[in-house]
Scaffold this motif. Structure first.
Motif, PDB file in Angstrom:
ATOM      1  N   GLY A 205      -3.441  -1.461  -2.194  1.00  0.00           N
ATOM      2  CA  GLY A 205      -4.079  -1.535  -0.879  1.00  0.00           C
ATOM      3  C   GLY A 205      -5.389  -0.772  -0.865  1.00  0.00           C
ATOM      4  O   GLY A 205      -6.215  -0.914  -1.775  1.00  0.00           O
ATOM      5  N   ARG A 206      -5.552   0.069   0.138  1.00  0.00           N
ATOM      6  CA  ARG A 206      -6.805   0.819   0.273  1.00  0.00           C
ATOM      7  C   ARG A 206      -6.880   2.023  -0.668  1.00  0.00           C
ATOM      8  O   ARG A 206      -7.779   2.852  -0.553  1.00  0.00           O
ATOM      9  CB  ARG A 206      -7.001   1.243   1.732  1.00  0.00           C
TER      10      ARG A 206
ATOM     11  N   ASP B  65      -4.743   4.455  -7.447  1.00  0.00           N
ATOM     12  CA  ASP B  65      -3.551   3.632  -7.212  1.00  0.00           C
ATOM     13  C   ASP B  65      -2.354   4.013  -8.087  1.00  0.00           C
ATOM     14  O   ASP B  65      -1.291   3.395  -7.997  1.00  0.00           O
ATOM     15  CB  ASP B  65      -3.875   2.142  -7.380  1.00  0.00           C
TER      16      ASP B  65
ATOM     17  N   GLY C 244       0.865  -1.178   0.000  1.00  0.00           N
ATOM     18  CA  GLY C 244       0.000   0.000   0.000  1.00  0.00           C
ATOM     19  C   GLY C 244       0.903   1.230   0.000  1.00  0.00           C
ATOM     20  O   GLY C 244       2.123   1.126  -0.200  1.00  0.00           O
TER      21      GLY C 244
END
Ligand SMILES: Cc1cc2nc3c(=O)[nH]c(=O)nc-3n(C[C@H](O)[C@H](O)[C@H](O)COP(=O)(O)OP(=O)(O)OC[C@H]3O[C@@H](n4cnc5c(N)ncnc54)[C@H](O)[C@@H]3O)c2cc1C
Length: 329
Positions: free
Chosen positions: A40-41, A111, A12
């Motif tokens: 990740g998030r 991302d 992440g």
């Protein structure tokens, strides 16, 4: 101290930020990521006709270092400013929220930055690490397939706090600190429309609804295609319904969506529900990172600093600086 090889678990924002700093000085840095790609998030999903940011919706930059990175990333077209029209919504009544906040988004998806930082280091995707084992003065990692990776001089957990608590078992002190952090679950519902909904705004904070936030991804720069409304379900409802059937979640949230917008919206052409088991950190430690000098094991992540993208970045930087300082000591 002899630190010539470092393993980082989790790709992440925190993990890849830490790794991208370390590779400048440490001969071997390997990041292990359980998912097929870093993010990740901050992940974005791509369907046939549209894409959607499934986790972080935008981020802000307040610290000098993050602001400086933002300027570089804007120049590289990895980041852009989102000028979406944000309102506060209560039972169909929209009130414009007049704030001065500068909101950044990754482009083409959130991302983008994590992927770019990941390119600077070695990221092994699709490897879920289950245990860190100490043998002599070195570390080995065992993955879910039973493979052993290593040896490494130092290991860093860059995963959400509940997962970190398990990985850090070799250092009870660090594991207890990770265990003290509460992380809330969040359901997310994504609604894709081939025709624009024309709600009259791009994003909303909701009052008196099981939905707390909604945003049209198509309003963010660099996104193309359909209107894609992401509904973020409130913590209370999410926590009470972690075992719910995704179809039931969608049905409930479609009603809440109609109620909040004060109209009968057409049926979406595509829907998706996703549960983030570990979403937003309630009580971040605000300490930058955790580290046990003797064992050469550490942890970074938003939960070590602040529950935002910027917090994860700062924690990754803090962890890397600590390891580099330890190398020189
Ligand atoms: C729905 C939602 C909305 C949000 N909205 C915002 C927002 O608007 N603005 C904002 O600033 N922040 C927002 N956030 C928070 C922000 O996304 C996080 O603070 C930040 O992305 C955390 O980064 P991290 O690197 O600490 O952790 P993560 O992004 O969680 O990275 C951890 C990585 O570790 C991997 N991993 C876990 N266990 C293992 C294992 N055993 N082996 C290998 N890999 C493993 C995971 O797959 C993941 O890729 C939001 C988060 C969510 C979920």
């Amino acid at each position: 101290m002899s630190i010539n090889s470092v393993a980082i678990i989790g790709a992440g924002m925190a993990g890849v930020t830490c790794a991208s700093r370390l590779v400048l000085e440490v001969p071997e840095v390997v990041v292990f990521e359980q998912n097929p790609k870093p993010g990740g998030r901050m992940t974005s999903i791509v369907f046939d006709e549209f894409q959607c940011d499934l986790g972080a919706q935008y981020f802000t930059a307040t610290s000098d270092e993050f602001v400086a990175h933002m300027e570089t990333w804007e120049d590289e077209w990895l980041v852009d400013r989102w000028h979406g029209w944000l309102v506060e919504l209560e039972n169909g009544q929209a009130m414009t929220r007049d704030d001065e906040v500068v909101r950044f988004v990754g482009r083409p998806g959130m991302d983008a930055i994590v992927e770019k930082l990941g390119e600077l280091c070695s990221v092994r995707c699709g490897v879920a690490i289950q245990t860190m084992e100490r043998s002599g003065k070195q570390w080995y990692l065992l993955d879910a397939e039973g493979h052993r990776h290593g040896p490494f001089d130092a290991v860093i957990s860059a995963v959400p706090a509940p997962a970190a608590r398990r990985l850090l078992a070799a250092s009870p002190k660090l594991a207890i600190e990770a265990g003290s952090v509460e992380v809330q679950p969040n359901w997310i519902v994504v609604l894709g429309y081939s025709e624009p909904l024309n709600l009259g705004f791009d994003a909303a904070n909701l009052v008196d609804s099981d939905i707390t936030w909604m945003a049209n991804n198509a309003s963010k720069p660099g996104r193309e295609g359909w209107d894609v409304w992401l509904l973020q379900v409130g913590n209370e409802w999410s926590a009470q319904n972690t075992e719910a059937d995704p179809e039931a979640v969608v049905a409930h949230m479609l009603k809440a969506f109609d109620q909040a917008t004060g109209r009968d919206n057409p049926a979406p052409d595509l829907v998706k529900a996703h549960l983030w088991q570990h979403s937003l950190v309630v009580n971040p430690l605000a300490c930058g990172h955790l580290y046990h000098e003797k064992l050469q094991i550490g942890a970074c992540g938003d939960w070590c600093q602040a529950s935002r993208v910027e917090g994860a970045f700062q924690s990754g930087v803090s962890m890397a600086e600590r390891l580099l300082a330890e190398r020189e000591s």
